[in-house]
Scaffold this active site. Structure first.
Site, PDB file in Angstrom:
ATOM      1  N   ASP A  26      -1.184   7.890  11.782  1.00 25.33           N
ATOM      2  CA  ASP A  26       0.279   8.080  11.746  1.00 25.33           C
ATOM      3  C   ASP A  26       0.620   9.568  11.716  1.00 25.33           C
ATOM      4  OD1 ASP A  26       2.910   7.272  11.684  1.00 25.33           O
ATOM      5  OD2 ASP A  26       2.779   6.192   9.791  1.00 25.33           O
ATOM      6  N   HIS A 217       4.746   1.511   2.703  1.00 21.20           N
ATOM      7  CA  HIS A 217       4.487   2.596   3.669  1.00 21.20           C
ATOM      8  C   HIS A 217       5.785   3.392   3.835  1.00 21.20           C
ATOM      9  CE1 HIS A 217       2.608   3.930   7.648  1.00 21.20           C
ATOM     10  NE2 HIS A 217       3.874   4.196   7.875  1.00 21.20           N
ATOM     11  N   HIS A 219       7.979   6.745   4.798  1.00 20.24           N
ATOM     12  CA  HIS A 219       8.185   8.071   5.394  1.00 20.24           C
ATOM     13  C   HIS A 219       9.193   8.778   4.479  1.00 20.24           C
ATOM     14  CE1 HIS A 219       6.044   7.656   9.355  1.00 20.24           C
ATOM     15  NE2 HIS A 219       5.982   6.412   8.869  1.00 20.24           N
ATOM     16  N   CYS A 250       6.907   8.480  14.149  1.00 20.79           N
ATOM     17  CA  CYS A 250       6.607   7.492  15.173  1.00 20.79           C
ATOM     18  C   CYS A 250       7.243   7.950  16.474  1.00 20.79           C
ATOM     19  CB  CYS A 250       7.140   6.116  14.775  1.00 20.79           C
ATOM     20  SG  CYS A 250       6.856   4.893  16.066  1.00 20.79           S
ATOM     21  N   ASN A 259       5.263  11.146   6.954  1.00 17.05           N
ATOM     22  CA  ASN A 259       4.970  10.150   5.915  1.00 17.05           C
ATOM     23  C   ASN A 259       5.035  10.818   4.548  1.00 17.05           C
ATOM     24  OD1 ASN A 259       3.376   9.235   8.441  1.00 17.05           O
ATOM     25  ND2 ASN A 259       3.259   7.457   7.094  1.00 17.05           N
TER      26      ASN A 259
END
Ligand code: HMG
Ligand code: MG
Length: 316
Positions: A26, A217, A219, A250, A259
């Protein structure tokens, strides 16, 4: 280097946390300048040496969709046996075939909670994504692989705005029930706030999933990631995705920035007395080293505060 934070344990938060490092995947997938494969290999080796228990290595996606990760085969071959234990993203059967050929033992599918992002990220409708993932999970399980499922846009979508909790739970549960061992709830564009995290985890629990089935998860676009981790911890979730140095984003979600930085998470957990097993000094050295290759300072506050002065990127 400054001393580690003073530790003030929270009696309610005694379970160890698993940090699921997504930096090499990522973190790097959004970088426009191609990063040499030997740098990626060294990054992964350093992250493992720093004590990270899981390091997601790369993606077997279409190389024209994510050119930065087009070297997935070469990277995994260079890592050899070590690489086979690192999870990789696979969107479809073609991706799974590529992963199987290299002996990968852990794969992750990645679905969307919204129609628009399913189309933009996977070239599929919301419903069509399940048909794409079903044979991937079935064949992966038959081959003895472990499968993680991601669901993106759980807390808001840049095109559709607020995403109803029922919709997120419906999609997430359907992805998980294909045969995944864990469901990672993605705040792809970093808009979540703490109360929303509690509400979503509770909704998944009401739908029959245990806290142990879930990962979070985040960001950090709006600077809420650590507050969201605290909400997740209080709700009983013990796996958190993070990216060394706070890199990430992304390519198919406008406004997705980095992230949650692994260093920021480690500092936070250490201060709470929560076990995580990661060596912060090695991690900061690694992110400082990587920043020098990327040509810009790390966005992580903790890396900036602790980076060795001699190696700090100019202006960092
Ligand atoms: P498509 O164009 O619809 O593919 O892309 P297709 O199935 O129509 O196939 C077209 C051609 O591509 C075929 O070749 C396939 O073989 C080939 P042809 O027969 O024409 O010569 N192809 C492939 N080649 C190599 N590897 C493959 C592959 N698949 C097909 N895997 C596809 C559909 C899903 C492949 C595409 O949309 C894609 O690659 N998307 C990936 C996007 C991506 O990686 N996004 C970032 C990861 S998600 C994320 O970051 C969010 C997350 O962090 C959580 C969060 O933050 O919320 C996980
Ligand atoms: Mg992500």
């Amino acid at each position: 280097m400054t001393e580690l934070p003073m530790v003030f344990p929270d009696a309610d938060l005694t379970k160890p946390v698993t940090i699921y490092e997504v930096g090499p995947r990522d973190g790097l997938q959004n970088e426009s300048a191609l990063i040499p494969v030997e740098i990626k290999e060294e990054l992964i080796r350093r992250l493992l040496a720093a004590g990270l228990p899981v390091v997601e290595a790369t993606s077997f996606v279409h190389p024209t969709w994510v050119p930065q990760l087009a070297d997935a085969e070469e990277l995994m071959s260079r890592l050899g046996d070590l690489g086979r234990d690192l999870p990789v993203l696979v969107p479809n059967e073609r991706g799974l075939d590529r992963a199987l050929e290299l002996g990968c033992r852990h794969v992750a599918i990645f679905g969307s909670a919204t129609e628009t992002f399913a189309r933009k990220n996977l070239n599929r409708s919301l419903d069509e994504q399940f048909a794409m993932f079903e044979p991937v999970v079935r064949r992966a399980r038959e081959a003895g692989l472990d499968v993680r499922a991601y669901v993106s846009m759980c807390f808001g979508d840049p095109w559709e705005g607020a995403v109803p909790i029922d919709q997120v739970v419906g999609v997430g549960k359907r992805l998980f029930d294909l045969g995944a061992s864990q469901l990672s709830l993605g705040d792809t564009i970093g808009v979540a706030t703490a109360g929303q995290v509690t509400a979503l985890v509770d909704a998944f629990a009401r739908a029959g999933m245990t806290r142990g089935d879930l990962a979070l998860h985040f960001h950090d676009t709006y600077g809420q990631a650590l507050s969201n981790v605290q909400a997740g911890l209080r709700a009983g979730v013990t796996t958190y995705d993070a990216s060394a140095g706070g890199l990430g984003g992304c390519p198919y979600a406008k406004s997705a920035t980095g992230n949650l930085a692994t260093e920021d998470l480690v500092w936070f957990l250490t201060g709470l007395g929560v076990d995580h097993g990661v060596d912060l000094t090695s991690l900061v050295e690694t992110s400082t080293w990587l920043a020098s290759h990327l040509g810009r300072p790390s966005p992580s506050a903790v890396v900036r505060a602790l980076q060795p002065v001699d190696n700090a990127h100019p202006g960092g």
